[in-house]
Design a protein around this motif. Structure first.
Motif, PDB file in Angstrom:
ATOM      1  N   LEU A   1       0.838  -1.198   0.000  1.00 22.03           N
ATOM      2  CA  LEU A   1       0.000   0.000   0.000  1.00 22.03           C
ATOM      3  C   LEU A   1       0.872   1.246   0.000  1.00 22.03           C
ATOM      4  N   THR A   2       0.513   2.200  -0.843  1.00 21.50           N
ATOM      5  CA  THR A   2       1.408   3.321  -1.142  1.00 21.50           C
ATOM      6  C   THR A   2       1.105   4.595  -0.373  1.00 21.50           C
ATOM      7  N   ASP A   3      -0.100   4.739   0.181  1.00 27.42           N
ATOM      8  CA  ASP A   3      -0.517   6.043   0.701  1.00 27.42           C
ATOM      9  C   ASP A   3      -1.129   5.990   2.092  1.00 27.42           C
ATOM     10  N   ASP A   4      -0.800   4.983   2.861  1.00 21.61           N
ATOM     11  CA  ASP A   4      -1.334   4.914   4.221  1.00 21.61           C
ATOM     12  C   ASP A   4      -0.805   6.074   5.062  1.00 21.61           C
ATOM     13  N   PRO A   5      -1.638   6.615   5.957  1.00 24.15           N
ATOM     14  CA  PRO A   5      -3.023   6.229   6.283  1.00 24.15           C
ATOM     15  C   PRO A   5      -4.065   7.092   5.577  1.00 24.15           C
ATOM     16  N   TYR A   6      -3.663   7.787   4.525  1.00 23.15           N
ATOM     17  CA  TYR A   6      -4.499   8.862   3.981  1.00 23.15           C
ATOM     18  C   TYR A   6      -5.742   8.378   3.245  1.00 23.15           C
ATOM     19  N   TYR A   7      -5.744   7.113   2.783  1.00 22.07           N
ATOM     20  CA  TYR A   7      -6.896   6.595   2.039  1.00 22.07           C
ATOM     21  C   TYR A   7      -7.399   5.282   2.638  1.00 22.07           C
ATOM     22  N   THR A   8      -7.368   5.185   3.949  1.00 24.34           N
ATOM     23  CA  THR A   8      -7.765   3.934   4.596  1.00 24.34           C
ATOM     24  C   THR A   8      -9.259   3.643   4.436  1.00 24.34           C
ATOM     25  N   ASP A   9     -10.071   4.642   4.128  1.00 28.32           N
ATOM     26  CA  ASP A   9     -11.481   4.367   3.837  1.00 28.32           C
ATOM     27  C   ASP A   9     -11.619   3.449   2.622  1.00 28.32           C
ATOM     28  N   PHE A  10     -10.646   3.497   1.717  1.00 23.39           N
ATOM     29  CA  PHE A  10     -10.647   2.642   0.528  1.00 23.39           C
ATOM     30  C   PHE A  10      -9.884   1.339   0.775  1.00 23.39           C
ATOM     31  N   THR A  11      -8.712   1.448   1.410  1.00 24.69           N
ATOM     32  CA  THR A  11      -7.873   0.251   1.566  1.00 24.69           C
ATOM     33  C   THR A  11      -8.516  -0.788   2.468  1.00 24.69           C
ATOM     34  N   LEU A  12      -9.362  -0.354   3.412  1.00 23.06           N
ATOM     35  CA  LEU A  12      -9.998  -1.337   4.293  1.00 23.06           C
ATOM     36  C   LEU A  12     -10.899  -2.299   3.518  1.00 23.06           C
ATOM     37  N   LYS A  13     -11.302  -1.913   2.322  1.00 22.00           N
ATOM     38  CA  LYS A  13     -12.185  -2.741   1.513  1.00 22.00           C
ATOM     39  C   LYS A  13     -11.434  -3.771   0.671  1.00 22.00           C
ATOM     40  N   ILE A  14     -10.102  -3.633   0.587  1.00 19.51           N
ATOM     41  CA  ILE A  14      -9.376  -4.528  -0.322  1.00 19.51           C
ATOM     42  C   ILE A  14      -8.359  -5.423   0.381  1.00 19.51           C
ATOM     43  N   VAL A  15      -7.918  -5.063   1.582  1.00 17.34           N
ATOM     44  CA  VAL A  15      -6.785  -5.782   2.184  1.00 17.34           C
ATOM     45  C   VAL A  15      -7.099  -7.234   2.510  1.00 17.34           C
ATOM     46  N   LEU A  16      -8.344  -7.544   2.852  1.00 20.98           N
ATOM     47  CA  LEU A  16      -8.680  -8.924   3.228  1.00 20.98           C
ATOM     48  C   LEU A  16      -8.598  -9.898   2.056  1.00 20.98           C
ATOM     49  N   HIS A  17      -8.463  -9.391   0.857  1.00 19.18           N
ATOM     50  CA  HIS A  17      -8.400 -10.249  -0.320  1.00 19.18           C
ATOM     51  C   HIS A  17      -6.986 -10.768  -0.595  1.00 19.18           C
ATOM     52  N   TYR A  18      -6.000 -10.348   0.199  1.00 20.85           N
ATOM     53  CA  TYR A  18      -4.596 -10.715  -0.044  1.00 20.85           C
ATOM     54  C   TYR A  18      -4.049 -11.589   1.085  1.00 20.85           C
ATOM     55  N   ASP A  19      -3.084 -12.426   0.715  1.00 16.93           N
ATOM     56  CA  ASP A  19      -2.405 -13.235   1.734  1.00 16.93           C
ATOM     57  C   ASP A  19      -1.524 -12.371   2.631  1.00 16.93           C
TER      58      ASP A  19
END
Length: 377
Positions: free
Chosen positions: A137-155
């Motif tokens: 992830l390149t821009d934490d924590p500035y876009y965590t409203d978006f990243t929280l929706k995708i992280v569970l899809h990765y190992d």
């Protein structure tokens, strides 16, 4: 460190005009000697080969963000590092069909940079077929409203913000790791001959509101020096027209242009963006940023003194007062600018120590080796 330069004693007597002229010449000699000495030392360090790291017999598919600049230099850096560390790298981006590519090429690991625009069903299929997946992830924590929706899809989830580790673990991610960005030596390195750019102070970055408000407080003092500010949105600064081209508005600088400006500056200011900015952030939980930004490593790799706003995790990367200087207020920053512009030897000592540590610990090759070690042991 001492460069042992001694100003010669002028013959006497001299008229006041002759004294002033001679003083100017001697100051010029000293300035040139100091710059040559520093660039010579930097050239020696720059010429040292990077520590060899193990090459893993794996095939990595690297998925670029597809967003272009300023993300594309990050892709270049990551791909170059992976090509040194693995036997095969396939490069693609989020606009391609990863399932079809993986079916044809059979990668062992898929690494996604950013991943905001990647269809998540493709990652689900890859994981279901037994391919390991990781996102950086390149821009934490500035876009965590978006990243929280995708992280569970990765190992594996890699974040450049220490404060996001527990956040992602709290969402249910099993493998979350702290991995800040680093520096790509092909992009950021010192100018080892006389620099075509000569500045006292540089700041390069976008005019987020916290930066605009910070600089407004001390702008007259700051601009008394040979100071140049570059980046987008600086028309937000009402005083910008007073300084003409010294405050550049609306230009992204390439890594090569940026490194040249850094290296030609005696001091580079690094002022992080705020984790609270309703105009551009999507961080509704207000997760505080405590980790250094990528510019921290890029400035240090360019062979200049860095003045950086104090962040809690900075000491794990550079020693304040020895390899970097920090400030907690505009006044403290100006005090340190005045000191280091009149204490060249102390400035050079910090520059050299920061550069040496950066080469040892903070390159993308070291970062990607850390990522692969976490996944493969």
């Amino acid at each position: 460190m001492s460069n042992n330069f001694v100003l010669p004693t002028p013959p006497l007597p001299l008229t006041p005009a002759e004294e002033e002229k001679l003083r100017g010449r001697l100051t010029g000699f000293k300035t040139g000697y100091d710059e040559g000495y520093l660039r010579g030392r930097l050239a020696i360090l720059h010429g040292r080969p990077e520590e060899p790291l193990p090459v893993r017999d794996i095939h990595v598919m690297y998925v670029a963000s597809g967003k272009g600049y300023p993300y594309s230099p990050l892709d270049e850096a990551a791909v170059a590092a992976l090509q040194k560390l693995t036997t095969r790298v396939t490069v693609t981006d989020v606009r391609q069909n990863l399932v079809e590519l993986a079916g044809a090429d059979h990668p062992d690991l898929v690494i996604v940079l950013d991943g905001m625009d990647l269809p998540l069903e493709q990652i689900n299929v890859l994981r279901g077929s037994g391919i390991r997946t990781a996102i950086w992830l390149t821009d934490d924590p500035y876009y965590t409203d978006f990243t929280l929706k995708i992280v569970l899809h990765y190992d594996y989830v890699f974040t450049l913000e220490r404060n996001c580790i527990d956040f992602y673990k709290g969402l249910g991610c099993q493998q979350v790791h702290y991995l800040p960005f680093g520096v790509h030596r092909e992009h950021y390195h010192p100018t080892t001959t006389r620099s075509p750019i000569q500045r006292d102070i540089s700041f390069i970055g976008s005019a987020y509101w916290n930066r605009v408000n910070f600089f407004r407080e001390i702008l007259p003092d700051l601009m008394q020096y040979n100071t140049v500010i570059n980046g987008i949105w600086w028309d937000r600064l009402p005083e910008a027209p007073q300084y003409g081209e010294r405050i550049e508005i609306g230009k992204w600088m390439s890594p090569q242009e940026t490194a040249l400006a850094y290296s030609g500056s005696k001091i580079v200011i690094n002022l992080h963006r705020s984790h609270i900015d309703e105009d551009v952030n999507n961080n509704s939980l207000g997760i505080k940023a405590v980790s250094p930004n990528p510019r921290t490593f890029e400035i240090a790799a360019s062979g200049t003194l860095q003045l950086c706003d104090a962040r809690d995790d900075m000491g794990n990367f550079y020693k304040p007062g020895e390899e970097i200087e920090t400030f907690a207020s505009p006044k403290e920053m100006m005090d340190k600018i005045r000191f280091y512009l009149t204490h060249e030897e102390e400035r050079q000592e910090i520059v050299l120590r920061a550069y040496e540590r950066t080469l040892k610990e903070h390159t993308y090759t070291k970062r990607l080796n850390q990522l692969l070690t976490i996944i493969y042991g």
